[in-house]
Design a protein around this motif. Structure first.
Motif, PDB file in Angstrom:
ATOM      1  N   UNK A  24       0.805  -1.109  -0.059  1.00 34.30           N
ATOM      2  CA  UNK A  24      -0.013  -0.082  -0.017  1.00 34.30           C
ATOM      3  C   UNK A  24       0.821   1.176   0.102  1.00 34.30           C
ATOM      4  N   UNK A  25       1.882   1.197   0.855  1.00 36.13           N
ATOM      5  CA  UNK A  25       2.660   2.322   0.877  1.00 36.13           C
ATOM      6  C   UNK A  25       3.629   2.627  -0.415  1.00 36.13           C
ATOM      7  N   UNK A  26       3.896   1.651  -1.245  1.00 32.12           N
ATOM      8  CA  UNK A  26       4.670   1.807  -2.517  1.00 32.12           C
ATOM      9  C   UNK A  26       3.728   2.143  -3.506  1.00 32.12           C
ATOM     10  N   UNK A  27       2.333   1.618  -3.851  1.00 31.58           N
ATOM     11  CA  UNK A  27       1.616   1.969  -4.621  1.00 31.58           C
ATOM     12  C   UNK A  27       0.948   3.388  -4.278  1.00 31.58           C
ATOM     13  N   UNK A  28       0.614   3.788  -3.194  1.00 32.20           N
ATOM     14  CA  UNK A  28       0.096   5.078  -2.925  1.00 32.20           C
ATOM     15  C   UNK A  28       1.315   6.043  -3.136  1.00 32.20           C
ATOM     16  N   UNK A  29       2.477   5.681  -2.905  1.00 33.05           N
ATOM     17  CA  UNK A  29       3.510   6.691  -3.115  1.00 33.05           C
ATOM     18  C   UNK A  29       3.781   6.988  -4.511  1.00 33.05           C
ATOM     19  N   UNK A  30       3.651   5.949  -5.196  1.00 35.04           N
ATOM     20  CA  UNK A  30       3.755   6.052  -6.757  1.00 35.04           C
ATOM     21  C   UNK A  30       2.474   7.062  -7.249  1.00 35.04           C
ATOM     22  N   UNK A  31       1.466   6.987  -6.675  1.00 30.71           N
ATOM     23  CA  UNK A  31       0.126   7.635  -6.996  1.00 30.71           C
ATOM     24  C   UNK A  31       0.595   9.138  -6.679  1.00 30.71           C
TER      25      UNK A  31
END
Length: 268
Positions: A24-31
Motif C-alpha cells: 500500500x505504501x509503495x502504490x500510494x507513494x507512486x500515485x
C-alpha cells in the motif's frame, strides 16, 4: 532441515500482513509522485498512513531483534520478528492509538508493546540498548524523510510528494522526541532504568502504565503544547524542512476537512 530449524525460520519469516502494508505504501507513494489519483489528498493520506504503520512495525521489530541478540530467545516464538502488527502484546497501544492520533491531529504518538523477558538478559547496557533501539528507528526514518531537504535534492520531485515527506518527517521527529522522554512507560525511561537504584525503580514501577497518558494530558495544555511544537519546528527548520511544507502536508493528509486550495509552497 530439523523441526526446530524449520520453526525458527517460520518465526522470522516476514508476515504477509506487513508485506501488504508495504505494498500500500509503495502504490500510494507512486500515485502521489505521478499525480495518478484524482484527489491528491487521498493518495497522500494512504501513503503517509501506511508509511507510519511501517515505521511502527520496524520500531517494535528493533526492540525485539535487539532483545533476541541480547539473550531473550523467546522473542521468535512470540511472532515479533515477523513484523506482523497483530502479534504485538497490545495492538491497541502499538498500532491503533498511534494511527488514530495521526489521523486526528498529526502527532507521532509513541506505541510500544512487545513483551521482553528481561530476566533472560544480562548487563545494564543491553537493557538500555533494547529500549533505545525502537526510537532510534524513528530517528533513522526522520533522517531518510528529511534528507532530500537538507541535501537540496528536491529538483524534479513533485510538490505533493514533498509535502507528504515533510508531514511524515514531522511524525517521526515527534515520535522520536516523545519516546526518548525519561518518563516511566516510555523508552527514554527504559534507557535510564537499569542505571537507577533498585529501590527507586520499585517506587516508580506502579506509575509506568500511566506515563504515556500523563504526557498526552500535558500536551493538551496550550502552553506545554506550544513549547513542545516550537522545539519540534525548530528542529525541523534546522533540518531544512519549511514549516509551510509541513502545514500543507498535514492539510493534504486530512483531506476530509476540505482543502483551502492546493498549497503551492516554494521549497528550495
Amino acid at each position: 532441515m530439523s523441526t526446530a530449524t524449520a520453526r525458527r525460520h517460520s518465526d522470522r519469516r516476514i508476515s504477509p500482513v506487513f508485506l501488504g502494508i508495504l505494498a500500500v505504501m509503495a502504490v500510494s507513494g507512486w500515485a502521489v509522485w505521478t499525480g495518478f489519483a484524482a484527489q491528491p489528498g487521498v493518495a497522500v493520506f494512504l501513503f503517509v498512513l501506511s508509511a507510519w504503520i511501517v515505521s511502527l512495525c520496524l520500531h517494535e521489530y528493533a526492540h525485539a531483534r535487539t532483545a533476541l541478540h541480547s539473550g531473550d530467545l523467546s522473542i521468535g516464538a512470540k511472532g515479533y520478528l515477523t513484523l506482523n502488527p497483530l502479534k504485538y502484546t497490545h495492538a491497541l497501544l502499538s498500532i491503533v492509538l498511534p494511527v488514530l492520533f495521526v489521523i486526528m491531529g498529526g502527532l507521532g504518538l509513541p506505541g510500544g508493546a512487545v513483551f521482553i523477558e528481561r530476566h533472560r538478559i544480562r548487563g545494564r547496557w543491553r537493557h538500555s540498548l533494547i529500549s533505545a533501539a525502537g526510537p532510534l528507528t524513528n530517528v533513522l526514518f526522520a533522517v531518510v524523510c528529511t534528507a532530500p531537504f537538507w541535501l537540496g535534492a528536491l529538483d524534479g520531485v513533485p510538490l505533493p510528494f514533498v509535502l507528504a515527506l515533510a508531514f511524515l518527517a514531522l511524525l517521526q521527529v515527534t515520535a522520536a522526541i516523545l519516546n526518548f522522554l525519561p518518563v516511566p512507560g516510555l523508552d527514554g525511561y527504559g534507557v535510564l532504568e537499569p542505571w537507577l537504584p533498585h529501590r527507586l525503580r520499585r517506587q516508580v514501577e506502579p506509575f509506568a502504565p500511566f506515563g504515556l497518558l500523563a504526557v498526552f494530558a500535558l500536551l493538551w495544555i496550550p502552553g506545554v503544547n506550544a513549547v513542545f511544537f516550537d522545539a519540534v519546528y525548530a528542529l525541523m527548520d534546522g533540518l531544512g524542512v519549511p514549516r509551510e511544507a509541513v502545514y500543507c502536508g498535514r492539510e493534504l493528509f486530512q483531506f476530509w476537512k476540505g482543502e483551502s486550495g492546493f498549497c503551492a509552497v516554494p521549497v528550495d
